[in-house]
Design a protein around this motif. Structure first.
Motif, PDB file in Angstrom:
ATOM      1  N   GLY A 203      47.138   2.848  54.826  1.00  0.00           N
ATOM      2  CA  GLY A 203      47.032   1.449  55.255  1.00  0.00           C
ATOM      3  C   GLY A 203      46.078   0.644  54.392  1.00  0.00           C
ATOM      4  N   ASP A 206      47.587  -2.062  52.281  1.00  0.00           N
ATOM      5  CA  ASP A 206      49.021  -2.129  52.600  1.00  0.00           C
ATOM      6  C   ASP A 206      49.203  -2.178  54.123  1.00  0.00           C
ATOM      7  N   GLY A 207      49.320  -3.379  54.629  1.00  0.00           N
ATOM      8  CA  GLY A 207      49.421  -3.585  56.086  1.00  0.00           C
ATOM      9  C   GLY A 207      50.712  -3.067  56.683  1.00  0.00           C
ATOM     10  N   ASP A 226      40.993   1.772  63.961  1.00  0.00           N
ATOM     11  CA  ASP A 226      41.371   2.058  62.579  1.00  0.00           C
ATOM     12  C   ASP A 226      40.148   1.846  61.696  1.00  0.00           C
ATOM     13  N   ILE A 228      40.430   1.310  58.499  1.00  0.00           N
ATOM     14  CA  ILE A 228      40.848   0.440  57.381  1.00  0.00           C
ATOM     15  C   ILE A 228      40.406  -1.001  57.655  1.00  0.00           C
ATOM     16  N   THR A 234      46.315  -3.548  60.445  1.00  0.00           N
ATOM     17  CA  THR A 234      47.148  -2.459  59.911  1.00  0.00           C
ATOM     18  C   THR A 234      48.397  -2.280  60.771  1.00  0.00           C
ATOM     19  N   TRP A 235      49.305  -1.480  60.253  1.00  0.00           N
ATOM     20  CA  TRP A 235      50.516  -1.143  61.024  1.00  0.00           C
ATOM     21  C   TRP A 235      50.117  -0.542  62.369  1.00  0.00           C
ATOM     22  N   ASP A 249      39.585  -2.944  64.912  1.00  0.00           N
ATOM     23  CA  ASP A 249      39.896  -2.849  63.490  1.00  0.00           C
ATOM     24  C   ASP A 249      38.695  -2.324  62.692  1.00  0.00           C
TER      25      ASP A 249
END
Ligand code: NDP
Length: 286
Positions: A203, A206-207, A226, A228, A234-235, A249
């Motif tokens: 991630g 890269d979302g 997450d 990230i 993120t996904w 997040d």
């Protein structure tokens, strides 16, 4: 710095890293110094592994109050320090060095930052936490959760040996109930999971990068976090929110680790909102 006397030179802290990309720490820490009128400067220093010993000696000689270490120095810096704090000692990695009584002490604020962020929504004591990943971030988070007496920690990792090593560390050094899942097929989230943490690098930048979990097995009572921070959306965060989960997040972790670092260096607890805004600006989110 032309005509200033030494009394007016700022206290120095900084970051020793190599090839760090997209790291908003400088902006975040400098924003805190500026907001609180602290006469400190935070400086990024590109240090190669060969020069690490000299760089630490140099920081000592130049009166640095401390510094952050990022990859590839988090473990290799340890022999150059005078002592380690509790969690850094257990996990064997340092991301923040603090000068205390003229000694450089190695601390790890990554896990502490995560814990602080998590505690804004749930107290981990007695809870079942499932961690995806067994690298540096996972290690820092798992040890701090262990020190906070999480009830059970499940490590899920692609490389079984690395996952096993982390779960052994938690059992041996913190007497935490653990298990380890080898991530070789789509993961069904264990039914009694209170907190799910993505501590892999999936991630980053890269979302849309997907994590191989069965979303149907994710309950809305599970808190999903997450690590990230770029992008923070993120996904996993998106999908978890759609399923009704509370989400955290990676910005919360980075801001809180920065707060702890500033507090260690200066003795002052900085304003979190000032630092979060600075991170968001640095990542072009605000
Ligand atoms: P490491 O390289 O030490 O570990 C990476 C982990 O991700 C390993 O467990 C690795 O598994 C796993 N992984 C990577 N790619 C895949 C994949 N395709 N499928 C399954 N597993 C995968 O990195 P760090 O632990 O140091 O950092 C991880 C992330 O945490 C980074 O993106 C970093 O930016 C972020 N971070 C965020 C912080 C914050 O404050 N928000 C602080 C520190 C880090 P394997 O062992 O099998 O290779």
């Amino acid at each position: 710095m032309s005509k200033q006397t030494p009394d007016f030179l700022p206290s120095l802290v900084g970051s020793m890293s190599q090839g760090a990309k997209g790291n908003p720490t400088v902006e975040m820490i400098e924003a805190a110094f500026c907001h609180h009128s602290l006469h400190y400067r935070y400086i990024n220093m590109e240090v190669t592994p060969d020069n690490l010993a000299d760089a630490v000696k140099g920081a000592h000689a130049m009166g640095f109050k401390g510094f952050n270490c990022s990859l590839p120095h988090k473990v290799s810096v340890i022999p150059h320090l005078d002592a380690l704090g509790e969690s850094a000692d257990i996990m064997g990695a340092v991301n923040c060095v603090v000068k205390r009584k003229n000694q450089f002490i190695g601390e790890n604020t990554d896990g502490k930052g995560f814990l602080k962020s998590l505690q804004s929504v749930i107290e981990p004591e007695g809870k079942h936490v499932v961690i995806l990943g067994a690298g540096g971030a996972a290690r820092a988070i798992a040890v701090e959760l262990g020190l906070a007496r999480a009830g059970k920690i499940t490590i899920v990792n692609r490389s079984p040996q690395r996952g096993h090593d982390l779960s052994q560390l938690l059992t041996n050094k913190l007497s935490i109930s653990t298990d380890c899942i080898s991530w070789d097929k789509t993961l069904d989230i264990p039914k009694d999971t209170d907190v799910l943490v993505n501590a892999t690098s999936i991630g980053l930048y890269d979302g849309n990068a997907q994590i191989d979990i069965n979303l149907e097995s994710l309950k809305d009572t599970t808190v999903v976090a997450d690590v990230i921070f770029s992008p923070p959306e993120t996904w996993l965060i998106r999908k978890a929110r759609h399923r009704g989960c509370q989400t955290l997040d990676g910005l919360g972790m980075i801001v809180n680790q920065g707060i702890t670092s500033v507090e260690y260096w200066t003795g002052l607890r900085p304003d979190a909102s000032v630092m979060r805004i600075a991170v968001e600006k640095a990542l072009n989110l605000a």
